[in-house]
Design a protein around this motif. Structure first.
Motif, PDB file in Angstrom:
ATOM      1  N   TRP A 131      37.096  38.146  36.785  1.00  0.00           N
ATOM      2  CA  TRP A 131      37.513  37.346  35.867  1.00  0.00           C
ATOM      3  C   TRP A 131      38.414  37.113  36.915  1.00  0.00           C
ATOM      4  O   TRP A 131      39.587  35.957  37.261  1.00  0.00           O
ATOM      5  N   SER A 132      38.896  37.892  38.072  1.00  0.00           N
ATOM      6  CA  SER A 132      39.778  37.687  38.550  1.00  0.00           C
ATOM      7  C   SER A 132      39.257  36.577  40.023  1.00  0.00           C
ATOM      8  O   SER A 132      40.280  35.808  40.803  1.00  0.00           O
ATOM      9  N   VAL A 133      37.763  36.666  40.261  1.00  0.00           N
ATOM     10  CA  VAL A 133      37.422  35.738  40.691  1.00  0.00           C
ATOM     11  C   VAL A 133      37.766  34.427  39.695  1.00  0.00           C
ATOM     12  O   VAL A 133      37.919  33.059  40.766  1.00  0.00           O
ATOM     13  N   GLU A 187      35.548  36.544  48.061  1.00  0.00           N
ATOM     14  CA  GLU A 187      35.512  36.364  46.376  1.00  0.00           C
ATOM     15  C   GLU A 187      33.700  37.010  46.513  1.00  0.00           C
ATOM     16  O   GLU A 187      33.753  37.989  45.017  1.00  0.00           O
ATOM     17  N   LYS A 227      36.822  42.609  34.422  1.00  0.00           N
ATOM     18  CA  LYS A 227      38.264  42.569  34.819  1.00  0.00           C
ATOM     19  C   LYS A 227      37.903  41.799  36.643  1.00  0.00           C
ATOM     20  O   LYS A 227      39.036  40.911  36.615  1.00  0.00           O
ATOM     21  N   LEU A 228      36.699  42.714  37.196  1.00  0.00           N
ATOM     22  CA  LEU A 228      36.211  42.003  38.729  1.00  0.00           C
ATOM     23  C   LEU A 228      35.926  40.338  37.971  1.00  0.00           C
ATOM     24  O   LEU A 228      36.545  39.889  39.421  1.00  0.00           O
ATOM     25  N   ILE A 247      33.682  40.563  45.957  1.00  0.00           N
ATOM     26  CA  ILE A 247      34.600  41.115  44.693  1.00  0.00           C
ATOM     27  C   ILE A 247      33.092  40.966  43.728  1.00  0.00           C
ATOM     28  O   ILE A 247      33.114  41.786  42.720  1.00  0.00           O
ATOM     29  N   CYS A 304      38.592  33.261  37.577  1.00  0.00           N
ATOM     30  CA  CYS A 304      40.368  32.451  36.510  1.00  0.00           C
ATOM     31  C   CYS A 304      41.315  32.265  37.845  1.00  0.00           C
ATOM     32  O   CYS A 304      42.069  31.394  37.473  1.00  0.00           O
ATOM     33  N   GLY A 305      41.063  33.122  38.782  1.00  0.00           N
ATOM     34  CA  GLY A 305      41.916  33.437  39.682  1.00  0.00           C
ATOM     35  C   GLY A 305      42.962  32.351  40.632  1.00  0.00           C
ATOM     36  O   GLY A 305      44.140  32.534  41.029  1.00  0.00           O
ATOM     37  N   ARG A 306      42.140  31.795  40.727  1.00  0.00           N
ATOM     38  CA  ARG A 306      42.023  30.153  41.848  1.00  0.00           C
ATOM     39  C   ARG A 306      42.912  29.475  41.022  1.00  0.00           C
ATOM     40  O   ARG A 306      42.296  29.030  40.422  1.00  0.00           O
TER      41      ARG A 306
END
Length: 97
Positions: free
Chosen positions: A90-92, A71, A87-88, A74, A94-96
């Motif tokens: 948000w993936s970290v 993370e 986008k990258l 990223i 909101c991804g968990r």
């Protein structure tokens, strides 16, 4: 053992790397990386850096890292240079779950 066979000799068996790392959950990948270093005295991330390149290389290297390190990488990639890649981020962020 599958990772070692996939990276032995000339070329890399990318399909074997995908099957070995891509089909595992985060905890299994961490254990694989830990055991690889313990067994072969080589860091899995370093091996992936040598054996892969491009977007595929980035993905495989991230899969070889513990989650906090992946993370952080990223986030670094998302904020490097001018502007950010939301986008990258948000993936970290909101991804968990």
């Amino acid at each position: 053992e599958k990772i070692r066979e996939a990276t032995k000799g000339l070329g890399t068996d990318e399909d074997a790397l995908i099957q070995t790392l891509g089909s595992r959950d985060i905890h299994e990948r961490y254990l694989i990386a830990y055991r690889y270093k313990e067994t072969y005295n080589q860091d899995l991330k370093t091996l992936m850096r040598k054996e892969t390149s491009g977007n595929f290389g980035v993905l495989i290297k991230l899969l070889a890292l513990p989650i906090p390190d992946a993370e952080a990488k990223i986030i670094n990639m998302a904020t490097k240079g001018l502007g950010t890649n939301e986008k990258l981020l948000w993936s970290v962020i909101c991804g968990r779950q």
